[in-house]
Motif scaffolding. Structure first.
Motif, PDB file in Angstrom:
ATOM      1  N   GLU A  93       0.824  -1.212   0.000  1.00  0.00           N
ATOM      2  CA  GLU A  93       0.000   0.000   0.000  1.00  0.00           C
ATOM      3  C   GLU A  93       0.856   1.258   0.000  1.00  0.00           C
ATOM      4  O   GLU A  93       0.535   2.251  -0.669  1.00  0.00           O
ATOM      5  CB  GLU A  93      -0.937  -0.009   1.202  1.00  0.00           C
ATOM      6  CG  GLU A  93      -1.995   1.074   1.149  1.00  0.00           C
ATOM      7  CD  GLU A  93      -3.099   0.853   2.157  1.00  0.00           C
ATOM      8  OE1 GLU A  93      -4.121   1.556   2.050  1.00  0.00           O
ATOM      9  OE2 GLU A  93      -2.956  -0.011   3.050  1.00  0.00           O
ATOM     10  N   THR A  94       1.956   1.234   0.734  1.00  0.00           N
ATOM     11  CA  THR A  94       2.858   2.394   0.738  1.00  0.00           C
ATOM     12  C   THR A  94       3.362   2.697  -0.671  1.00  0.00           C
ATOM     13  O   THR A  94       3.387   3.848  -1.103  1.00  0.00           O
ATOM     14  CB  THR A  94       4.049   2.139   1.680  1.00  0.00           C
ATOM     15  OG1 THR A  94       3.573   2.024   3.022  1.00  0.00           O
ATOM     16  CG2 THR A  94       5.056   3.288   1.610  1.00  0.00           C
ATOM     17  N   ASP A 146       6.886   4.793  -6.184  1.00  0.00           N
ATOM     18  CA  ASP A 146       8.259   4.974  -5.701  1.00  0.00           C
ATOM     19  C   ASP A 146       8.375   4.818  -4.188  1.00  0.00           C
ATOM     20  O   ASP A 146       9.465   4.636  -3.660  1.00  0.00           O
ATOM     21  CB  ASP A 146       8.828   6.315  -6.148  1.00  0.00           C
ATOM     22  CG  ASP A 146       8.076   7.513  -5.579  1.00  0.00           C
ATOM     23  OD1 ASP A 146       7.270   7.349  -4.638  1.00  0.00           O
ATOM     24  OD2 ASP A 146       8.292   8.629  -6.095  1.00  0.00           O
ATOM     25  N   GLY A 147       7.252   4.910  -3.480  1.00  0.00           N
ATOM     26  CA  GLY A 147       7.275   4.678  -2.044  1.00  0.00           C
ATOM     27  C   GLY A 147       7.829   5.817  -1.230  1.00  0.00           C
ATOM     28  O   GLY A 147       7.932   5.719  -0.014  1.00  0.00           O
ATOM     29  N   GLY A 148       8.192   6.931  -1.889  1.00  0.00           N
ATOM     30  CA  GLY A 148       8.746   8.049  -1.152  1.00  0.00           C
ATOM     31  C   GLY A 148      10.040   7.664  -0.460  1.00  0.00           C
ATOM     32  O   GLY A 148      10.786   6.803  -0.924  1.00  0.00           O
ATOM     33  N   ASP A 194      12.547   2.292  -1.051  1.00  0.00           N
ATOM     34  CA  ASP A 194      13.570   1.254  -1.210  1.00  0.00           C
ATOM     35  C   ASP A 194      13.432   0.180  -0.139  1.00  0.00           C
ATOM     36  O   ASP A 194      13.566  -1.023  -0.419  1.00  0.00           O
ATOM     37  CB  ASP A 194      14.970   1.873  -1.147  1.00  0.00           C
ATOM     38  CG  ASP A 194      15.292   2.693  -2.389  1.00  0.00           C
ATOM     39  OD1 ASP A 194      14.603   2.513  -3.405  1.00  0.00           O
ATOM     40  OD2 ASP A 194      16.232   3.515  -2.327  1.00  0.00           O
ATOM     41  N   ALA A 195      13.138   0.610   1.103  1.00  0.00           N
ATOM     42  CA  ALA A 195      12.993  -0.353   2.189  1.00  0.00           C
ATOM     43  C   ALA A 195      11.765  -1.239   1.966  1.00  0.00           C
ATOM     44  O   ALA A 195      11.811  -2.451   2.204  1.00  0.00           O
ATOM     45  CB  ALA A 195      12.883   0.370   3.532  1.00  0.00           C
ATOM     46  N   ARG A 242      10.348  -2.027  -0.941  1.00  0.00           N
ATOM     47  CA  ARG A 242      10.623  -2.957  -2.041  1.00  0.00           C
ATOM     48  C   ARG A 242      11.538  -4.092  -1.596  1.00  0.00           C
ATOM     49  O   ARG A 242      11.336  -5.249  -1.975  1.00  0.00           O
ATOM     50  CB  ARG A 242      11.220  -2.200  -3.227  1.00  0.00           C
ATOM     51  CG  ARG A 242      10.183  -1.499  -4.091  1.00  0.00           C
ATOM     52  CD  ARG A 242      10.827  -0.924  -5.345  1.00  0.00           C
ATOM     53  NE  ARG A 242      11.666   0.218  -5.014  1.00  0.00           N
ATOM     54  CZ  ARG A 242      11.223   1.471  -4.934  1.00  0.00           C
ATOM     55  NH1 ARG A 242       9.951   1.720  -5.177  1.00  0.00           N
ATOM     56  NH2 ARG A 242      12.032   2.458  -4.643  1.00  0.00           N
ATOM     57  N   GLN A 243      12.542  -3.764  -0.785  1.00  0.00           N
ATOM     58  CA  GLN A 243      13.466  -4.797  -0.342  1.00  0.00           C
ATOM     59  C   GLN A 243      12.772  -5.796   0.585  1.00  0.00           C
ATOM     60  O   GLN A 243      12.984  -7.008   0.473  1.00  0.00           O
ATOM     61  CB  GLN A 243      14.667  -4.171   0.379  1.00  0.00           C
ATOM     62  CG  GLN A 243      15.770  -5.166   0.705  1.00  0.00           C
ATOM     63  CD  GLN A 243      16.355  -5.813  -0.535  1.00  0.00           C
ATOM     64  OE1 GLN A 243      16.748  -5.129  -1.470  1.00  0.00           O
ATOM     65  NE2 GLN A 243      16.395  -7.146  -0.564  1.00  0.00           N
ATOM     66  N   ARG A 244      11.935  -5.271   1.498  1.00  0.00           N
ATOM     67  CA  ARG A 244      11.216  -6.178   2.407  1.00  0.00           C
ATOM     68  C   ARG A 244      10.298  -7.110   1.629  1.00  0.00           C
ATOM     69  O   ARG A 244      10.216  -8.314   1.912  1.00  0.00           O
ATOM     70  CB  ARG A 244      10.413  -5.379   3.432  1.00  0.00           C
ATOM     71  CG  ARG A 244      11.235  -4.823   4.582  1.00  0.00           C
ATOM     72  CD  ARG A 244      10.358  -4.359   5.713  1.00  0.00           C
ATOM     73  NE  ARG A 244       9.464  -3.281   5.321  1.00  0.00           N
ATOM     74  CZ  ARG A 244       9.734  -1.992   5.437  1.00  0.00           C
ATOM     75  NH1 ARG A 244      10.898  -1.605   5.945  1.00  0.00           N
ATOM     76  NH2 ARG A 244       8.848  -1.074   5.078  1.00  0.00           N
ATOM     77  N   LEU A 245       9.578  -6.569   0.645  1.00  0.00           N
ATOM     78  CA  LEU A 245       8.683  -7.395  -0.145  1.00  0.00           C
ATOM     79  C   LEU A 245       9.460  -8.431  -0.955  1.00  0.00           C
ATOM     80  O   LEU A 245       9.075  -9.604  -1.028  1.00  0.00           O
ATOM     81  CB  LEU A 245       7.839  -6.515  -1.075  1.00  0.00           C
ATOM     82  CG  LEU A 245       6.722  -5.719  -0.407  1.00  0.00           C
ATOM     83  CD1 LEU A 245       6.151  -4.691  -1.373  1.00  0.00           C
ATOM     84  CD2 LEU A 245       5.620  -6.652   0.083  1.00  0.00           C
ATOM     85  N   HIS A 246      10.560  -7.990  -1.568  1.00  0.00           N
ATOM     86  CA  HIS A 246      11.379  -8.924  -2.345  1.00  0.00           C
ATOM     87  C   HIS A 246      11.883 -10.061  -1.459  1.00  0.00           C
ATOM     88  O   HIS A 246      11.828 -11.233  -1.840  1.00  0.00           O
ATOM     89  CB  HIS A 246      12.561  -8.186  -2.981  1.00  0.00           C
ATOM     90  CG  HIS A 246      13.410  -9.063  -3.851  1.00  0.00           C
ATOM     91  ND1 HIS A 246      14.461  -9.817  -3.341  1.00  0.00           N
ATOM     92  CD2 HIS A 246      13.357  -9.339  -5.178  1.00  0.00           C
ATOM     93  CE1 HIS A 246      15.019 -10.492  -4.326  1.00  0.00           C
ATOM     94  NE2 HIS A 246      14.375 -10.230  -5.453  1.00  0.00           N
ATOM     95  N   ASP A 247      12.345  -9.694  -0.256  1.00  0.00           N
ATOM     96  CA  ASP A 247      12.853 -10.719   0.656  1.00  0.00           C
ATOM     97  C   ASP A 247      11.733 -11.662   1.092  1.00  0.00           C
ATOM     98  O   ASP A 247      11.933 -12.885   1.171  1.00  0.00           O
ATOM     99  CB  ASP A 247      13.490 -10.072   1.881  1.00  0.00           C
ATOM    100  CG  ASP A 247      14.780  -9.323   1.554  1.00  0.00           C
ATOM    101  OD1 ASP A 247      15.316  -9.529   0.442  1.00  0.00           O
ATOM    102  OD2 ASP A 247      15.227  -8.526   2.398  1.00  0.00           O
TER     103      ASP A 247
END
Length: 402
Positions: free
Chosen positions: A165-166, A173-175, A179-180, A182-187
């Motif tokens: 949602e963020t 881009d998540g503001g 990056d955090a 996207r990385q959490r979701l990827h992990d």
């Protein structure tokens, strides 16, 4: 109407978050209309059911060519997800998803879906005063169901859906947290796929790995595609169901006669869901197509290279298909609609969505047959921040006054 003097699309919603009144005029007078977007781009709107079905089904209308158009909104500036590509890549991505949400699998999942709804409704019994059904019911219901069905522990629903949602709320881009997120979701998705590769289960991740249905093609997908699919399923399974269920509850609770009809005859709930899907607006995201050659629709030529938006919400109000289209009739005999799309991009999880929406509505009415809005219906705030489907808050009193 030419683009120079047309109003800017999208048009304002109708009363109570219903479809824009302009759709009725388009259906009657100009079923294929050229309109202007806020950024100056011009597109064709198609409103009649037969034409909408054609645009969604005929390969002459390319989704990918529309997805990579410049601009944002209506699914432009994309081109990577399952809703953004054409065959053969679309077929390779879609087949495992169709297998994952097969009728047999959805039937096996139904008891768990019902258990989640019942657990949440039991908790509501302890809530003092009005309850916001979005925060306390439709969000956790949608979040827990989709995270569990994908293969996660349902207790992680806030974590998984919150990051998605963020990213959506910020345009992708998540503001500063993008990056955090996207990385959490990827992990999270990578770990899930690795775990299911070692311990298959009755969930979507297992199917996407080709371990449950080898014929689905899931085993041939690279993990990058699997992760993209999982991400998209969180969006549709959480945001979509959360907002659809909230809108459906609003539609029924804002009309006590509809509520009482469904309470007295719960077997009508699945048909009522079909009617609610027809009556309230669908999202336009991902529907835009590009005509790859000249095409005639309702007597008007759409030139090659033209962006075309098939308005599903208008098609669901087409008087050629449904009698009294502007009335919400919860016990209406089911009519064919395009609420879940048509053609290659028709929603592959439509069976699951119907079960979730019927469960979410029916179980609440069974548990709280006197539930009613805690504010006037006109005071409920309708939202289109993410998908134009929901309400910001849905304050409800669950019991009649003592």
């Amino acid at each position: 109407m030419n683009a120079a003097d047309s109003d800017v699309f999208p048009y304002p919603a109708g009363p109570g978050g219903t479809v824009p009144p302009r759709y009725g005029r388009l259906l009657a007078e100009e079923p294929v209309a050229r309109v202007r977007l806020a950024d100056g781009a011009e597109i064709f709107l198609v409103t009649r059911a037969a034409d909408v079905r054609t645009v969604l089904s005929d390969p002459v209308f390319s989704r990918y060519a529309a997805a990579i158009l410049p601009g944002s909104g209506l699914g432009r500036g994309q081109g990577t997800g399952i809703v953004d590509v054409d065959p053969p890549l679309h077929t390779a991505l879609r087949n495992p998803v169709v297998s994952a949400f097969s009728p047999g699998r959805v039937a096996r999942w139904r008891p768990r879906i019902e258990a989640v709804a019942d657990e949440l409704l039991l908790r509501l019994a302890d809530e003092p005063g009005p309850v916001d059904l979005v925060r306390s019911y439709t969000a956790p219901f949608a979040g827990r169901v989709i995270t569990e069905l994908l293969g996660f522990d349902g207790a992680r629903w806030r974590e998984i859906t919150g990051d998605v949602e963020t990213l959506l709320m910020s345009g992708g881009d998540g503001g500063p947290d993008g990056d955090a997120c996207r990385q959490r979701l990827h992990d999270a998705f990578t770990t899930l796929l690795k775990e299911r590769g070692q311990r298959p289960a009755d969930d979507v991740a297992t199917v996407l790995l080709g371990l449950d249905d080898p014929d689905s093609g899931g085993g041939e997908l690279p993990d990058t595609h699997r992760i993209t699919l999982l991400h998209g399923l969180v969006i549709s399974g959480y945001i979509g169901i959360r907002d659809l269920l909230a809108r459906h509850l609003y539609g029924v609770l804002a009309a006590p006669e509809s509520r009482d009809r469904l309470v007295a005859r719960p077997e009508l709930v699945p048909g009522a869901v079909a009617e609610l899907l027809r009556f309230y607006p669908s999202s336009n995201d991902g529907l835009l197509r590009l005509a790859t050659r000249d095409v005639e629709l309702s007597g008007r030529t759409v030139p090659a290279g033209s962006p075309v938006l098939p308005l599903v919400s208008a098609a669901c109000r087409d008087p050629r298909v449904v009698d009294r289209p502007d009335e919400l009739v919860v016990d209406r005999a089911e009519v064919p609609t395009l609420a879940f799309g048509a053609g290659p991009h028709a929603c592959p999880a439509a069976d699951l969505a119907r079960v979730q929406l019927s469960t979410g509505l029916g179980r609440l009415l069974a548990a709280y047959p006197s539930a009613r809005l805690a504010v006037p219906a006109d005071d409920v705030v309708h939202t289109s921040e993410l998908l134009p489907l929901g309400v910001a808050e849905l304050p409800v009193r669950l019991r009649a006054p003592a």
